[in-house]
Design an enzyme around this catalytic site. Sequence first.
Site, PDB file in Angstrom:
ATOM      1  N   LYS A 157      19.356  63.345 -30.823  1.00 59.14           N
ATOM      2  CA  LYS A 157      20.055  62.777 -29.678  1.00 59.14           C
ATOM      3  C   LYS A 157      19.080  62.257 -28.623  1.00 59.14           C
ATOM      4  O   LYS A 157      17.939  62.697 -28.519  1.00 59.14           O
ATOM      5  CB  LYS A 157      20.982  63.828 -29.056  1.00 59.14           C
ATOM      6  CG  LYS A 157      22.201  64.192 -29.904  1.00 59.14           C
ATOM      7  CD  LYS A 157      23.201  63.062 -29.966  1.00 59.14           C
ATOM      8  CE  LYS A 157      24.392  63.350 -30.854  1.00 59.14           C
ATOM      9  NZ  LYS A 157      25.328  64.320 -30.291  1.00 59.14           N
ATOM     10  N   ARG A 163      24.707  70.926 -37.153  1.00 58.02           N
ATOM     11  CA  ARG A 163      24.889  69.595 -37.744  1.00 58.02           C
ATOM     12  C   ARG A 163      23.614  68.771 -37.534  1.00 58.02           C
ATOM     13  O   ARG A 163      23.288  68.400 -36.405  1.00 58.02           O
ATOM     14  CB  ARG A 163      26.105  68.911 -37.106  1.00 58.02           C
ATOM     15  CG  ARG A 163      26.481  67.566 -37.703  1.00 58.02           C
ATOM     16  CD  ARG A 163      27.742  67.023 -37.042  1.00 58.02           C
ATOM     17  NE  ARG A 163      28.161  65.750 -37.648  1.00 58.02           N
ATOM     18  CZ  ARG A 163      27.729  64.557 -37.270  1.00 58.02           C
ATOM     19  NH1 ARG A 163      26.868  64.453 -36.262  1.00 58.02           N
ATOM     20  NH2 ARG A 163      28.155  63.453 -37.871  1.00 58.02           N
TER      21      ARG A 163
END
Length: 343
Positions: free
Chosen positions: A288, A323
Amino acid sequence: MWHRLVEPAGLLYGHMAREAVARGMALPLMEGPAAFTHVRLIEGNSPSALMPLADVPGGWQAELHRLSQPAPPAMLPPGAQVMGILNVTPDSFSNGGQHFEARHAVDAGTAMLQAGCGVLDIGGESTRPGSHPITPEQEWARVAPVLAGLRAQAPQAALSIDTRHSLVMERALSAGAAVVNDVTALRHDPDALGLLAEKNCGVVLMHMRGTPQTMERYAVYEDVACEVVRELGQRVQAALDGGIARERLMIDPGFGFAKTAAQSVELLRRCLLLANLGCRVVFGLSRKRMLGEMTGVARAEDRDPASMAASLPAMALGQPVLRVHDVPAMVQGMRVWQSICRD
Protein backbone atom coordinates in the site's frame (compact mmCIF):
# COMPACT_ATOMS: atom_id res chain seq x y z
CA MET A 1 -24.39 -0.91 20.13
CA TRP A 2 -20.93 0.36 19.22
CA HIS A 3 -21.13 3.59 21.22
CA ARG A 4 -18.92 1.96 23.87
CA LEU A 5 -15.60 0.45 22.83
CA VAL A 6 -12.76 -1.10 24.77
CA GLU A 7 -9.19 -0.61 23.57
CA PRO A 8 -6.89 -3.40 24.84
CA ALA A 9 -3.32 -2.62 25.89
CA GLY A 10 -0.44 -4.15 27.82
CA LEU A 11 -0.16 -7.28 25.66
CA LEU A 12 1.59 -10.42 26.85
CA TYR A 13 2.35 -13.55 24.83
CA GLY A 14 3.13 -17.22 25.34
CA HIS A 15 3.67 -18.53 28.85
CA MET A 16 3.58 -15.03 30.34
CA ALA A 17 0.11 -14.50 28.87
CA ARG A 18 -1.13 -17.84 30.18
CA GLU A 19 0.26 -17.17 33.66
CA ALA A 20 -1.27 -13.68 33.80
CA VAL A 21 -4.67 -15.04 32.75
CA ALA A 22 -4.47 -17.81 35.35
CA ARG A 23 -3.73 -15.24 38.06
CA GLY A 24 -6.60 -13.03 37.01
CA MET A 25 -4.29 -10.23 35.89
CA ALA A 26 -5.10 -10.47 32.17
CA LEU A 27 -7.73 -11.66 29.70
CA PRO A 28 -7.06 -13.57 26.47
CA LEU A 29 -7.54 -11.46 23.33
CA MET A 30 -9.99 -13.29 21.07
CA GLU A 31 -8.71 -16.54 22.63
CA GLY A 32 -5.53 -16.15 20.61
CA PRO A 33 -1.87 -16.16 21.65
CA ALA A 34 -2.05 -12.71 23.26
CA ALA A 35 -3.53 -11.51 26.54
CA PHE A 36 -4.17 -7.93 27.64
CA THR A 37 -3.64 -6.46 31.10
CA HIS A 38 -4.86 -2.87 30.60
CA VAL A 39 -7.60 -1.09 28.66
CA ARG A 40 -8.96 2.29 27.69
CA LEU A 41 -12.73 2.65 27.88
CA ILE A 42 -14.16 4.75 25.06
CA GLU A 43 -17.69 6.09 25.35
CA GLY A 44 -18.65 8.24 22.39
CA ASN A 45 -15.62 10.41 21.75
CA SER A 46 -14.39 10.34 25.36
CA PRO A 47 -11.61 7.84 26.12
CA SER A 48 -10.68 7.05 29.70
CA ALA A 49 -7.17 6.97 31.07
CA LEU A 50 -5.32 3.68 30.70
CA MET A 51 -6.34 1.38 33.53
CA PRO A 52 -5.60 -2.18 34.73
CA LEU A 53 -8.38 -4.70 34.35
CA ALA A 54 -9.00 -4.72 38.10
CA ASP A 55 -10.10 -1.08 37.92
CA VAL A 56 -12.65 -1.50 35.12
CA PRO A 57 -16.15 -0.57 36.36
CA GLY A 58 -18.64 -3.40 36.63
CA GLY A 59 -20.86 -1.92 33.93
CA TRP A 60 -18.20 -2.69 31.29
CA GLN A 61 -17.94 -6.44 31.90
CA ALA A 62 -20.00 -7.37 28.82
CA GLU A 63 -17.63 -5.38 26.58
CA LEU A 64 -14.59 -7.01 28.20
CA HIS A 65 -16.11 -10.44 27.75
CA ARG A 66 -16.68 -9.76 24.05
CA LEU A 67 -12.97 -9.02 23.55
CA SER A 68 -11.93 -12.36 24.99
CA GLN A 69 -14.20 -14.53 22.81
CA PRO A 70 -12.77 -16.35 19.75
CA ALA A 71 -13.78 -15.20 16.28
CA PRO A 72 -15.67 -17.80 14.21
CA PRO A 73 -13.57 -19.29 11.36
CA ALA A 74 -15.96 -17.95 8.66
CA MET A 75 -15.61 -20.92 6.29
CA LEU A 76 -11.81 -20.80 6.24
CA PRO A 77 -9.24 -23.09 7.87
CA PRO A 78 -8.72 -22.32 11.58
CA GLY A 79 -5.71 -20.42 12.87
CA ALA A 80 -3.84 -17.53 11.29
CA GLN A 81 -3.88 -17.76 7.50
CA VAL A 82 -2.15 -16.08 4.57
CA MET A 83 -4.49 -14.96 1.78
CA GLY A 84 -2.78 -14.75 -1.60
CA ILE A 85 -3.79 -11.88 -3.88
CA LEU A 86 -4.53 -13.00 -7.43
CA ASN A 87 -5.54 -9.97 -9.50
CA VAL A 88 -6.82 -10.91 -12.95
CA THR A 89 -6.81 -7.29 -14.08
CA PRO A 90 -4.78 -5.07 -16.41
CA ASP A 91 -4.87 -2.05 -14.06
CA SER A 92 -4.38 -3.00 -10.39
CA PHE A 93 -2.04 -0.65 -8.56
CA SER A 94 0.68 -3.27 -7.96
CA ASN A 95 0.67 -6.22 -10.34
CA GLY A 96 -1.98 -5.24 -12.86
CA GLY A 97 -1.55 -7.27 -16.03
CA GLN A 98 0.89 -9.77 -14.55
CA HIS A 99 -1.79 -12.46 -14.21
CA PHE A 100 -4.24 -11.17 -16.79
CA GLU A 101 -4.02 -14.36 -18.86
CA ALA A 102 -5.90 -17.18 -17.15
CA ARG A 103 -3.11 -19.76 -17.51
CA HIS A 104 -0.62 -17.40 -15.87
CA ALA A 105 -3.08 -16.70 -13.05
CA VAL A 106 -3.68 -20.40 -12.43
CA ASP A 107 0.05 -21.10 -12.34
CA ALA A 108 0.60 -18.20 -9.93
CA GLY A 109 -2.25 -19.31 -7.69
CA THR A 110 -1.00 -22.88 -7.60
CA ALA A 111 2.45 -21.65 -6.59
CA MET A 112 0.94 -19.59 -3.76
CA LEU A 113 -0.93 -22.62 -2.46
CA GLN A 114 2.23 -24.70 -2.55
CA ALA A 115 4.01 -21.96 -0.57
CA GLY A 116 1.54 -22.28 2.30
CA CYS A 117 -1.27 -19.93 1.32
CA GLY A 118 -4.50 -20.80 3.16
CA VAL A 119 -6.87 -19.02 0.77
CA LEU A 120 -6.61 -17.38 -2.65
CA ASP A 121 -8.44 -14.10 -3.28
CA ILE A 122 -9.28 -13.75 -6.98
CA GLY A 123 -10.27 -10.33 -8.31
CA GLY A 124 -11.30 -9.25 -11.78
CA GLU A 125 -11.97 -5.54 -11.15
CA SER A 126 -9.45 -3.03 -9.83
CA THR A 127 -10.75 -0.96 -6.90
CA ARG A 128 -7.66 1.20 -6.42
CA PRO A 129 -8.32 4.95 -5.99
CA GLY A 130 -9.50 6.44 -9.26
CA SER A 131 -9.91 3.09 -11.02
CA HIS A 132 -12.39 2.71 -13.87
CA PRO A 133 -15.39 0.42 -13.24
CA ILE A 134 -16.23 -2.46 -15.56
CA THR A 135 -19.45 -4.39 -16.05
CA PRO A 136 -20.18 -7.52 -14.02
CA GLU A 137 -20.13 -9.56 -17.24
CA GLN A 138 -16.63 -8.27 -18.07
CA GLU A 139 -15.47 -9.07 -14.57
CA TRP A 140 -16.90 -12.59 -14.74
CA ALA A 141 -15.24 -13.19 -18.10
CA ARG A 142 -11.88 -12.48 -16.46
CA VAL A 143 -12.25 -14.62 -13.34
CA ALA A 144 -14.31 -17.58 -14.62
CA PRO A 145 -11.46 -19.46 -16.35
CA VAL A 146 -9.18 -18.82 -13.36
CA LEU A 147 -11.69 -20.27 -10.92
CA ALA A 148 -12.21 -23.28 -13.18
CA GLY A 149 -8.48 -23.83 -13.62
CA LEU A 150 -7.72 -23.58 -9.90
CA ARG A 151 -10.61 -25.85 -8.99
CA ALA A 152 -9.20 -28.44 -11.40
CA GLN A 153 -5.58 -28.04 -10.23
CA ALA A 154 -6.32 -27.75 -6.47
CA PRO A 155 -9.81 -29.08 -5.72
CA GLN A 156 -9.40 -28.73 -1.94
CA ALA A 157 -8.10 -25.14 -1.96
CA ALA A 158 -10.11 -22.37 -0.31
CA LEU A 159 -10.96 -19.77 -2.96
CA SER A 160 -12.26 -16.26 -2.38
CA ILE A 161 -13.86 -13.97 -4.95
CA ASP A 162 -13.04 -10.28 -4.61
CA THR A 163 -16.12 -8.58 -6.06
CA ARG A 164 -18.87 -6.08 -5.32
CA HIS A 165 -21.33 -7.47 -7.90
CA SER A 166 -24.00 -10.03 -7.03
CA LEU A 167 -23.83 -11.60 -10.50
CA VAL A 168 -20.14 -12.40 -10.03
CA MET A 169 -20.72 -13.52 -6.44
CA GLU A 170 -23.41 -16.01 -7.44
CA ARG A 171 -21.48 -17.46 -10.37
CA ALA A 172 -18.24 -17.70 -8.42
CA LEU A 173 -19.89 -19.51 -5.52
CA SER A 174 -21.43 -21.95 -8.00
CA ALA A 175 -17.95 -22.44 -9.47
CA GLY A 176 -16.49 -23.41 -6.09
CA ALA A 177 -15.55 -20.20 -4.26
CA ALA A 178 -15.92 -20.44 -0.49
CA VAL A 179 -15.68 -16.73 0.40
CA VAL A 180 -16.99 -13.44 -1.01
CA ASN A 181 -14.75 -10.44 -0.34
CA ASP A 182 -16.66 -7.18 -0.95
CA VAL A 183 -14.75 -3.89 -0.61
CA THR A 184 -18.08 -2.07 -0.23
CA ALA A 185 -19.31 -4.26 2.64
CA LEU A 186 -22.42 -5.18 0.59
CA ARG A 187 -23.40 -1.54 -0.02
CA HIS A 188 -22.77 -1.40 -3.77
CA ASP A 189 -25.17 -4.01 -5.15
CA PRO A 190 -28.67 -4.05 -3.59
CA ASP A 191 -29.03 -7.75 -4.43
CA ALA A 192 -25.81 -8.86 -2.73
CA LEU A 193 -27.03 -9.16 0.86
CA GLY A 194 -30.13 -11.16 0.00
CA LEU A 195 -28.12 -13.46 -2.26
CA LEU A 196 -25.47 -14.18 0.36
CA ALA A 197 -28.06 -14.76 3.08
CA GLU A 198 -29.16 -17.81 1.08
CA LYS A 199 -25.63 -19.14 0.55
CA ASN A 200 -23.25 -21.01 2.84
CA CYS A 201 -20.05 -19.01 2.37
CA GLY A 202 -17.72 -16.70 4.23
CA VAL A 203 -18.25 -12.96 3.74
CA VAL A 204 -15.60 -10.24 4.13
CA LEU A 205 -16.97 -6.78 4.93
CA MET A 206 -14.42 -4.06 4.22
CA HIS A 207 -14.57 -0.48 5.43
CA MET A 208 -14.74 2.16 2.73
CA ARG A 209 -16.57 5.43 2.27
CA GLY A 210 -17.82 6.46 -1.15
CA THR A 211 -16.61 4.55 -4.21
CA PRO A 212 -13.14 3.86 -5.62
CA GLN A 213 -13.66 6.94 -7.76
CA THR A 214 -14.76 9.26 -4.91
CA MET A 215 -13.40 7.79 -1.67
CA GLU A 216 -10.43 10.14 -1.27
CA ARG A 217 -12.76 13.07 -0.62
CA TYR A 218 -14.30 11.24 2.36
CA ALA A 219 -11.04 10.78 4.31
CA VAL A 220 -12.18 13.07 7.14
CA TYR A 221 -12.24 11.65 10.68
CA GLU A 222 -12.21 12.91 14.24
CA ASP A 223 -10.92 9.56 15.51
CA VAL A 224 -10.18 7.27 12.56
CA ALA A 225 -9.79 4.05 14.58
CA CYS A 226 -13.03 4.41 16.53
CA GLU A 227 -15.01 5.60 13.52
CA VAL A 228 -13.82 2.72 11.33
CA VAL A 229 -14.75 0.17 13.99
CA ARG A 230 -18.17 1.72 14.52
CA GLU A 231 -18.92 2.00 10.81
CA LEU A 232 -17.82 -1.59 10.28
CA GLY A 233 -20.03 -2.54 13.21
CA GLN A 234 -22.98 -1.02 11.37
CA ARG A 235 -22.22 -3.18 8.33
CA VAL A 236 -21.90 -6.27 10.53
CA GLN A 237 -25.29 -5.49 12.03
CA ALA A 238 -26.79 -4.94 8.56
CA ALA A 239 -25.48 -8.35 7.49
CA LEU A 240 -26.89 -9.99 10.62
CA ASP A 241 -30.25 -8.29 10.14
CA GLY A 242 -30.24 -9.44 6.51
CA GLY A 243 -29.83 -13.10 7.47
CA ILE A 244 -26.06 -13.71 7.30
CA ALA A 245 -24.93 -15.54 10.45
CA ARG A 246 -22.07 -14.03 12.47
CA GLU A 247 -20.21 -17.33 12.09
CA ARG A 248 -19.75 -16.47 8.39
CA LEU A 249 -18.54 -12.88 8.76
CA MET A 250 -15.05 -11.37 8.56
CA ILE A 251 -14.07 -7.71 8.71
CA ASP A 252 -11.36 -5.72 6.92
CA PRO A 253 -10.51 -2.17 8.15
CA GLY A 254 -9.75 -1.08 4.59
CA PHE A 255 -6.30 0.43 4.86
CA GLY A 256 -5.90 3.09 2.17
CA PHE A 257 -9.61 3.15 1.28
CA ALA A 258 -11.06 6.58 2.13
CA LYS A 259 -8.08 7.09 4.41
CA THR A 260 -4.92 9.12 4.04
CA ALA A 261 -1.56 7.45 4.64
CA ALA A 262 -1.37 9.05 8.10
CA GLN A 263 -4.88 7.87 8.97
CA SER A 264 -4.04 4.33 7.85
CA VAL A 265 -0.95 4.35 10.06
CA GLU A 266 -3.05 5.47 13.04
CA LEU A 267 -5.58 2.75 12.28
CA LEU A 268 -2.80 0.16 12.17
CA ARG A 269 -1.37 1.47 15.45
CA ARG A 270 -4.74 0.95 17.14
CA CYS A 271 -5.87 -2.17 15.27
CA LEU A 272 -6.69 -4.03 18.50
CA LEU A 273 -9.94 -2.03 18.63
CA LEU A 274 -11.20 -4.34 15.87
CA ALA A 275 -11.60 -7.09 18.48
CA ASN A 276 -14.75 -5.29 19.67
CA LEU A 277 -16.64 -6.58 16.61
CA GLY A 278 -16.13 -10.26 17.40
CA CYS A 279 -15.30 -11.22 13.81
CA ARG A 280 -12.26 -12.73 12.15
CA VAL A 281 -10.04 -9.91 10.85
CA VAL A 282 -8.62 -9.63 7.33
CA PHE A 283 -5.56 -7.39 7.03
CA GLY A 284 -4.91 -6.01 3.55
CA LEU A 285 -1.77 -3.87 3.75
CA SER A 286 0.26 -5.41 0.97
CA ARG A 287 2.30 -2.86 -1.02
CA LYS A 288 0.00 0.00 0.00
CA ARG A 289 0.93 3.64 -0.56
CA MET A 290 1.14 4.24 3.20
CA LEU A 291 4.06 1.79 3.31
CA GLY A 292 5.78 3.72 0.55
CA GLU A 293 5.44 6.92 2.55
CA MET A 294 6.73 5.22 5.70
CA THR A 295 9.75 3.64 4.00
CA GLY A 296 10.53 5.93 1.09
CA VAL A 297 10.13 3.00 -1.32
CA ALA A 298 8.44 4.34 -4.44
CA ARG A 299 7.67 1.15 -6.42
CA ALA A 300 4.78 -0.87 -5.02
CA GLU A 301 6.37 -4.20 -5.97
CA ASP A 302 9.43 -3.35 -3.83
CA ARG A 303 7.38 -3.00 -0.62
CA ASP A 304 7.01 -6.68 0.31
CA PRO A 305 9.31 -6.48 3.37
CA ALA A 306 7.27 -3.52 4.63
CA SER A 307 4.07 -5.44 3.87
CA MET A 308 5.17 -8.34 6.06
CA ALA A 309 6.20 -6.07 8.95
CA ALA A 310 2.93 -4.12 8.79
CA SER A 311 0.81 -7.29 8.68
CA LEU A 312 2.26 -8.96 11.77
CA PRO A 313 0.43 -6.78 14.36
CA ALA A 314 -2.76 -8.57 13.28
CA MET A 315 -1.37 -11.80 14.70
CA ALA A 316 -2.55 -10.70 18.14
CA LEU A 317 -6.15 -10.86 16.89
CA GLY A 318 -6.75 -14.58 17.26
CA GLN A 319 -7.15 -16.05 13.77
CA PRO A 320 -6.22 -13.24 11.36
CA VAL A 321 -6.16 -13.52 7.58
CA LEU A 322 -3.12 -11.71 6.14
CA ARG A 323 -3.83 -10.67 2.54
CA VAL A 324 -0.57 -10.24 0.59
CA HIS A 325 1.04 -10.45 -2.83
CA ASP A 326 4.24 -12.20 -1.67
CA VAL A 327 2.93 -15.38 -0.07
CA PRO A 328 6.24 -17.21 0.65
CA ALA A 329 7.68 -14.24 2.57
CA MET A 330 4.50 -13.74 4.60
CA VAL A 331 4.25 -17.43 5.45
CA GLN A 332 7.83 -17.33 6.74
CA GLY A 333 7.15 -14.20 8.78
CA MET A 334 3.97 -15.66 10.25
CA ARG A 335 5.69 -18.90 11.25
CA VAL A 336 8.56 -17.06 12.95
CA TRP A 337 6.08 -14.90 14.86
CA GLN A 338 4.16 -18.00 15.96
CA SER A 339 7.33 -19.75 17.10
CA ILE A 340 8.30 -16.77 19.25
CA CYS A 341 4.92 -15.74 20.64
CA ARG A 342 3.32 -19.11 21.30
CA ASP A 343 6.15 -20.46 23.44
